[in-house]
Scaffold this motif. Structure first.
Motif: not given
Length: 188
Positions: A116-129, A64-65
């Motif tokens: 759209s890609a950022i939106t579709s990856k929300k659950s992936q980002f949510d899984a990381i503190f 993410a960083n």
């Protein structure tokens, strides 16, 4: 993520102009610098979008960083485009407007795709503190930079013939809608 802004700004000027019909001698050095800055931001947007599309939560906060670092480069390039396009040039001629619109025309779908890609990856980002917080800040920063550049470019778009401004406003609306969807998905 900030690369999206560059695409949005470019989209604001995108018309169905044919770049081949514009002679280089019809473009002032200041407008050419603007074109080069928009192109540079667009290239970085593609880098960011590729990284976002490849992102999974398994890479953790380090992944993410890395995206955030790429977004920071995009943000810097957007700021430079803002300076080069908004501060360094005054009114632009019709051939220059054609060149700007032709240069950025291809960016609108890239911007909408990246958001759209950022939106579709929300659950992936949510899984990381903390990853979602980083993404939210990046979306806000890119949206701000894009709106500033959009307003500047719209102000410099010739009003006669009216099709220039109509088309530019249409692309700005498309970009704003894509940002709105991303903000909504992330609760911004």
């Amino acid at each position: 993520m900030r690369a999206f802004s560059t695409l949005f700004i470019a989209a604001a000027f995108a018309l169905s102009a044919n770049a081949a019909s514009v002679s280089k001698r019809d473009i002032s050095p200041a407008v050419q610098l603007c074109l080069d800055s928009i192109t540079s931001a667009g290239a970085q947007l593609e880098v960011v979008n590729t990284a976002v599309l490849a992102f999974t939560s398994s890479v953790g906060i380090i992944g993410a960083n890395k995206i955030h670092t790429l977004e920071q480069v995009l943000e810097t390039r957007l700021k430079k485009a803002g300076t080069d396009c908004c501060v360094q040039i005054g009114a632009i001629t019709l051939p220059e407007a054609d060149a700007v619109l032709a240069t950025v025309e291809v960016l609108v779908p890239k911007v909408t795709s990246a958001l759209s890609a950022i939106t579709s990856k929300k659950s992936q980002f949510d899984a990381i503190f903390l990853a979602t917080a980083i993404v939210k800040n990046d979306i806000k920063a890119l949206d701000t930079q894009t709106k500033t550049l959009d307003a500047c470019l719209i102000a410099k778009t010739p009003i006669d013939p009216p099709s220039y401004l109509i088309t530019a406003n249409g692309y700005v609306t498309e970009i704003n809608n894509a940002f709105s969807a991303a903000r909504s998905a992330y609760g911004i």
